[in-house]
Design a protein around this motif. Structure first.
Motif, short mmCIF file in Angstrom:
data_model
loop_
_atom_site.label_atom_id
_atom_site.label_comp_id
_atom_site.label_asym_id
_atom_site.label_seq_id
_atom_site.Cartn_x
_atom_site.Cartn_y
_atom_site.Cartn_z
N PRO A 147 0.58 -1.45 0.07
CA PRO A 147 0.25 0.35 -0.32
C PRO A 147 1.11 1.53 0.11
O PRO A 147 1.84 1.23 0.71
CB PRO A 147 -1.15 0.01 2.13
CG PRO A 147 -0.73 -1.50 1.73
CD PRO A 147 0.54 -2.29 0.62
N HIS A 148 0.57 2.01 -0.66
CA HIS A 148 0.76 3.21 -1.19
C HIS A 148 2.94 3.20 -1.37
O HIS A 148 3.65 4.81 -0.99
CB HIS A 148 1.36 4.36 0.29
CG HIS A 148 -0.19 4.84 0.59
ND1 HIS A 148 -1.43 5.57 0.32
CD2 HIS A 148 -1.29 4.38 2.42
CE1 HIS A 148 -2.62 5.25 0.31
NE2 HIS A 148 -2.25 4.46 1.66
N ALA A 149 2.82 2.18 -2.05
CA ALA A 149 4.06 2.11 -2.52
C ALA A 149 4.07 2.70 -3.73
O ALA A 149 3.32 2.58 -4.59
CB ALA A 149 5.04 0.56 -2.67
N GLY A 150 5.25 4.01 -4.22
CA GLY A 150 4.98 4.44 -5.66
C GLY A 150 4.79 3.13 -6.88
O GLY A 150 5.36 2.23 -7.12
N ALA A 151 3.40 3.03 -8.43
CA ALA A 151 3.65 2.05 -8.98
C ALA A 151 3.25 2.84 -9.76
O ALA A 151 2.71 3.90 -10.42
CB ALA A 151 2.42 1.21 -8.58
N GLY A 206 1.35 7.88 -6.55
CA GLY A 206 2.63 8.43 -5.78
C GLY A 206 2.98 7.45 -4.09
O GLY A 206 1.77 7.05 -3.82
N ALA A 207 3.59 7.35 -3.94
CA ALA A 207 3.98 7.16 -1.94
C ALA A 207 3.63 7.20 -1.09
O ALA A 207 3.08 7.78 -0.11
CB ALA A 207 5.72 6.65 -1.79
N ASP A 208 2.90 9.12 -1.83
CA ASP A 208 2.21 10.20 -0.87
C ASP A 208 0.42 9.11 -0.73
O ASP A 208 -0.43 10.40 -0.47
CB ASP A 208 2.14 10.88 -1.07
CG ASP A 208 2.08 11.59 -2.57
OD1 ASP A 208 1.25 10.77 -3.49
OD2 ASP A 208 2.23 12.82 -3.50
N ASP A 237 5.79 13.43 -7.72
CA ASP A 237 4.30 14.33 -7.37
C ASP A 237 3.87 12.37 -9.25
O ASP A 237 4.39 12.18 -10.20
CB ASP A 237 5.02 15.40 -8.55
CG ASP A 237 3.32 16.15 -8.93
OD1 ASP A 237 2.76 15.72 -10.02
OD2 ASP A 237 2.65 16.69 -8.71
N ALA A 238 3.07 12.35 -8.60
CA ALA A 238 2.71 11.27 -9.59
C ALA A 238 1.84 12.08 -10.85
O ALA A 238 2.60 11.27 -11.94
CB ALA A 238 1.05 11.13 -9.05
#
Length: 303
Positions: A5-9, A192-194, A42-43
């Motif tokens: 969860p919340h790892a950037g992808a 994004g990780a955020d 920033d995604a």
């Protein structure tokens, strides 16, 4: 397979019906998007970076690889961006712009969300965006092939109007239009990780098509959508995709808790197999792609 969860992808696609031989272009685009995530997290910047890479590739139906219209000279392109920070912008039927997805991003800074045609092209000149690259021999070759296929699709006797025959076609089998006419897009979805999501897509138009034709790529909810539970991008026959509001429909299923892979397959199943369509998506815990035809893709996750 679920992601942390919340790892950037990042997931990118090169268009439903596009040869998988071009998958290396998707891999490069995904790598650049992931690198951008490492820089500022920033995604949307990452999604735009991926799509810009594919626009510049020349093999995809976007940017420098866009199809020539039936006149052999006109190129009309569409693009759109959206994220969960409130940024939304799109352009349609824009000409003479190197990277339509960057123009769509610029539109998001104006009071509007969509600019079309000459107005979009003038806006690009106003903000100093680079002109489109010259038409390539690859584009001209594809155009000549299309004309040859159209000319051979049905013999017409002298004095008979082919368009009228097509309009009143009453045989049990359909008229044979060229196989694999360009109607695809390129696209990227990013988490994004955020926890923010973004989507960007770009299309080089469709051929054969009327001048001024707009597909699903710049239509919010049809070709693209991003919300607090994920982001979705669609590719394929735009005239069919818009009838299902495909991106928003699939997003809704994901938001309702349907597993991402099941939601993508369910979305593609809305169409008969002869209609090429594909989807990519990211959610809070997953990322993936699905298509009923060849579709080059790449998925990468931050470690």
């Amino acid at each position: 397979m679920s992601n942390t969860p919340h790892a950037g992808a990042v997931v990118v696609h090169g268009g439903a019906g596009t040869s998988r031989d071009h998958e290396d272009g998707c891999v490069l685009a995904a790598r650049r998007a992931l690198a951008q995530l490492e820089i500022n997290g920033d995604a949307l910047d990452a999604a735009i970076g991926a799509v810009t890479t594919m626009e510049d590739d020349g093999r995809f139906n976007a940017g420098s690889g866009s199809v020539l219209g039936l006149d052999g000279a006109t190129v009309e392109m569409d693009a759109a961006i959206m994220d969960t920070r409130g940024r939304l912008g799109a352009v349609a039927c824009v000409q003479s712009v190197k990277n339509p997805v960057r123009l769509a991003h610029a539109v998001a800074d104006t009071p509007h969300w969509l600019l079309v045609g000459e107005g979009a092209s003038r806006f690009a000149r106003t903000i100093g965006m680079p002109d489109a690259a010259p038409v390539t021999e690859r584009q001209r070759t594809a155009h000549r092939k299309l004309l040859a296929q159209l000319a051979g699709s049905m013999p017409v006797m002298p004095g008979l109007d082919r368009d009228l025959i097509e309009h009143y076609w009453n045989y049990n089998t359909p008229m044979r239009l060229p196989e694999g006419v360009a109607c695809d897009t390129v696209g990227a979805v990013v988490r994004g990780a955020d926890g923010h999501f973004a989507v960007a897509c770009s299309s080089g138009g469709s051929a054969p098509a009327l001048l001024g034709r707009v597909g699903d790529a710049p239509i919010i909810g049809s070709g693209f959508f991003a919300g607090p539970e994920g982001a979705v991008a669609a590719t394929g026959i735009g005239e069919q995709i818009v009838r299902h509001l495909l991106a928003r429909t699939v997003y809704g299923w994901i938001a309702d808790g349907i597993p991402l892979a099941d939601a993508l397959q369910r979305g593609v199943a809305l169409f008969t197999p002869d209609i090429k369509v594909g989807l990519i998506a990211v959610s809070r815990t997953d990322a993936g792609a699905f298509s009923n035809s060849d579709m080059p893709t790449s998925k990468m996750v931050q470690r």
